[in-house]
Design a protein around this motif. Structure first.
Motif, PDB file in Angstrom:
ATOM      1  N   ARG A 113     -17.894  77.732-100.352  1.00  0.00           N
ATOM      2  CA  ARG A 113     -17.532  76.834-101.454  1.00  0.00           C
ATOM      3  C   ARG A 113     -18.182  77.369-102.733  1.00  0.00           C
ATOM      4  NH1 ARG A 113     -20.278  73.749 -97.702  1.00  0.00           N
ATOM      5  NH2 ARG A 113     -18.941  72.727 -96.175  1.00  0.00           N
ATOM      6  N   VAL A 114     -17.377  77.636-103.727  1.00  0.00           N
ATOM      7  CA  VAL A 114     -17.927  78.115-105.004  1.00  0.00           C
ATOM      8  C   VAL A 114     -17.464  77.188-106.128  1.00  0.00           C
ATOM      9  CG1 VAL A 114     -18.009  79.976-106.694  1.00  0.00           C
ATOM     10  CG2 VAL A 114     -18.004  80.530-104.263  1.00  0.00           C
ATOM     11  N   LEU A 115     -18.425  76.663-106.844  1.00  0.00           N
ATOM     12  CA  LEU A 115     -18.131  75.787-107.982  1.00  0.00           C
ATOM     13  C   LEU A 115     -18.206  76.606-109.273  1.00  0.00           C
ATOM     14  CD1 LEU A 115     -17.828  73.014-109.416  1.00  0.00           C
ATOM     15  CD2 LEU A 115     -20.299  72.706-109.138  1.00  0.00           C
ATOM     16  N   ILE A 116     -17.091  76.643-109.991  1.00  0.00           N
ATOM     17  CA  ILE A 116     -17.042  77.375-111.260  1.00  0.00           C
ATOM     18  C   ILE A 116     -17.317  76.399-112.408  1.00  0.00           C
ATOM     19  CG2 ILE A 116     -15.588  78.758-112.794  1.00  0.00           C
ATOM     20  CD1 ILE A 116     -13.874  79.505-110.381  1.00  0.00           C
ATOM     21  N   MET A 117     -18.329  76.715-113.227  1.00  0.00           N
ATOM     22  CA  MET A 117     -18.652  75.852-114.382  1.00  0.00           C
ATOM     23  C   MET A 117     -18.728  76.700-115.642  1.00  0.00           C
ATOM     24  SD  MET A 117     -18.667  72.766-113.394  1.00  0.00           S
ATOM     25  CE  MET A 117     -19.127  71.993-114.902  1.00  0.00           C
ATOM     26  N   VAL A 118     -17.621  77.381-115.955  1.00  0.00           N
ATOM     27  CA  VAL A 118     -17.616  78.204-117.174  1.00  0.00           C
ATOM     28  C   VAL A 118     -16.686  77.572-118.197  1.00  0.00           C
ATOM     29  CG1 VAL A 118     -18.130  80.293-115.856  1.00  0.00           C
ATOM     30  CG2 VAL A 118     -15.751  79.745-116.417  1.00  0.00           C
ATOM     31  N   LYS A 119     -16.669  78.149-119.358  1.00  0.00           N
ATOM     32  CA  LYS A 119     -15.811  77.673-120.445  1.00  0.00           C
ATOM     33  C   LYS A 119     -14.366  77.620-119.946  1.00  0.00           C
ATOM     34  CE  LYS A 119     -15.212  79.114-125.216  1.00  0.00           C
ATOM     35  NZ  LYS A 119     -15.822  78.131-126.074  1.00  0.00           N
ATOM     36  N   ALA A 120     -13.687  76.516-120.248  1.00  0.00           N
ATOM     37  CA  ALA A 120     -12.319  76.343-119.756  1.00  0.00           C
ATOM     38  C   ALA A 120     -11.371  77.339-120.415  1.00  0.00           C
ATOM     39  CB  ALA A 120     -11.859  74.914-120.037  1.00  0.00           C
TER      40      ALA A 120
END
Ligand code: NBP
Length: 476
Positions: A69-76
């Motif tokens: 499971r990888v959560l991406i939290m970068v600029k949309a």
């Protein structure tokens, strides 16, 4: 491989979500494009839980238990696509990629379809609550397949805000449903803030109260029906004094409101769906207007409202403004929920409106006491066609309307702009009206463009040979 989840993108939101996950006992692999943010997180907070430092995407993926499971939290936007592209070759069938950024829901639909073809699960999760929510419990709106939610849901529910023992996180529906609901949530937030701004402006200009005095009014409002995070922090913002000048902070801040896009997207989507979200639209336009400084400067010298205008009974006026704020807020939420229902129908998402009110009760910016009432309204055996006619809110709006009308009249005479209050009242009156001038609109359309109209007394589409005496209407 020992980490249950990986987080890539460690600016404020990603770093705080990673810490939140670690606080709940998960081992979290952490990664950021530039290693400085990863090291800063680990230096400052590495002792708060179990983290695995990943310098590269390969290291991040290698650190994860399967299914990964990888959560991406970068600029949309493009950054999200770039990160997905670098992750995909490293992942296997059944793994889950979560985008927790503020993605446009149409991008989420596209990404989910792309990744499904590659055997990967993609979850577009709206996360609300800003950096503090991310750390201590946000409201989370995940959209994606049921399979993906089974693997991920328990983790998200654990780190989300909890209200009365219920997590502020629920599986919203397939593909773009979560980001759609997050978008409308933000649109409602725009409307809420605009209405609060109008109430402040009326008390300040109309009653000549200082920001600190208006702060006291908001503090007292926060003990009643209007109790909410936004009303609470309005009091705090208005009470703040600028340390350099000694002036109220609100007078030092330039009065040009900015926006990042979710409000605009909400209105664009509402236009496509044909849902009249006038409260959200007025809020988006009010921010735009505030930024047109050149036009504002040019018009500033022009004449305004009645100069002899004054409020005779300050206490009554304050209560009128409170009622106008409450009723207008009900309208804004009614419109937002209508949009969610319409989006859900359009995309076959089967979104449960009561659940939306439930997961917004904590963690997010629009958390408010009255969301319990909205949940009750939508959980009723028969779903109300509009929140405005649900018994609890019908009473609110009807009781408020004398005050609401007085505020709109008074503000208009005084020349104080109240686009939110006025449009909400017009929306209510338009829905209430037995006949609308839409009949004339149809007549005009038929006159100039032979667009036809329907009659009140017969079935079918009709066209009139306008102005030609004695000619009958003809059925088109
Ligand atoms: P930002 O939106 O400011 O994004 C900064 C992060 O994106 C950094 O980690 C940066 O890496 C990374 N990044 C960028 Br920019 N371009 C990249 C690329 N091409 N490849 C890889 N990484 C890239 O961070 P944020 O304010 O923490 O928000 C994260 C997400 O959460 C956004 O989508 C935002 O809209 C959403 N959100 C924010 C809030 C809030 O209150 N701030 C609330 C709810 C949702 P770098 O360090 O190497 O430059």
């Amino acid at each position: 491989a020992s980490a249950q989840i990986g987080v890539t993108g460690l600016a404020v939101m990603g770093a705080n979500l990673a810490r939140n996950l670690a606080h709940h006992g998960y081992t979290v692999a952490v990664h950021n494009r530039s290693i400085e943010k990863t090291d800063k997180l680990l230096d400052e907070h590495g002792d708060e839980g179990s983290f695995v430092r990943a310098e590269t995407m390969e290291e991040l993926v290698a650190a994860l238990e399967k299914p990964r499971r990888v959560l991406i939290m970068v600029k949309a936007g493009e950054p999200t696509d770039a990160v997905i592209d670098s992750l995909v070759p490293l992942m296997e069938s059944g793994d889950v990629i979560i985008d927790g950024g503020n993605a446009r829901f149409t991008d989420t639909i596209r990404r989910e379809a792309d990744l499904k073809e590659k055997g990967l699960n993609f979850v577009g999760a709206g996360v609300s609550g800003g950096e503090e929510g991310a750390l201590n419990g946000p409201s989370i709106m995940p959209g994606g397949s049921t399979e993906a939610y089974e693997s991920l849901g328990p983790m998200l529910e654990k780190i989300s805000a909890q209200v009365d023992g219920t997590p502020c996180c629920v599986h919203i529906g397939p593909d773009g449903a979560g980001h759609f609901v997050k978008m409308v949530h933000n649109g409602i937030e725009y409307a809420d803030m605009q209405l609060i701004g109008e109430a402040y402006h009326l008390l300040r200009t109309g009653l000549g109260k200082s920001p600190a005095e208006v702060a006291e009014v908001f503090t007292s409002w926060n003990t009643g029906e209007l109790e909410s995070y936004l009303v609470e922090i309005t009091a705090q913002v208005l009470a703040q004094v600028d340390h350099t000048t000694g002036e109220p902070m609100v007078d030092v801040i330039k009065d040009a409101a900015e926006q990042k896009g979710t409000g605009r997207w909400t209105v664009q989507s509402a236009l496509d769906l044909g849902v009249p979200v006038s409260g959200i639209a007025e809020a988006v336009f009010a921010r735009a207007l505030s930024g047109h400084t050149e036009q504002r400067a040019a018009v500033q010298g022009m004449s305004g409202g009645s100069t002899s205008w004054s409020v005779e009974d300050a206490e009554r006026f304050t209560e009128d403004v409170r009622q106008a704020l409450y009723a207008s807020k009900v309208v804004a939420y009614a419109q937002g929920f209508d949009q969610i229902a319409a989006g859900s129908a359009e995309h076959d998402w089967d979104v449960d409106l009561g659940d939306m009110a439930m997961i917004w009760r904590g963690g997010c910016i629009i958390r408010a006491t009255f969301l319990d009432r909205i949940k009750e309204a939508y959980d009723a055996d028969e779903r109300p066609v509009s929140l405005i006619v649900a018994p609890f809110f019908a009473e609110v709006v009807e009781q408020a309307q004398d005050s609401w009308r007085r505020v709109v009249v008074t503000a208009t005479q005084a020349g104080i702009p109240i686009p939110g209050f006025a449009s909400a009242l017009s929306y209510y009156d338009a829905l209430r009206a037995e006949r609308l001038p839409a009949a004339l609109t149809q007549g005009l359309r038929d006159f100039f463009g032979a667009h036809t109209y329907e009659r009140v007394d017969a079935e079918g589409d009709f066209h009139t040979l306008w102005g030609e005496d004695g000619r009958p209407e003809v059925q088109a």
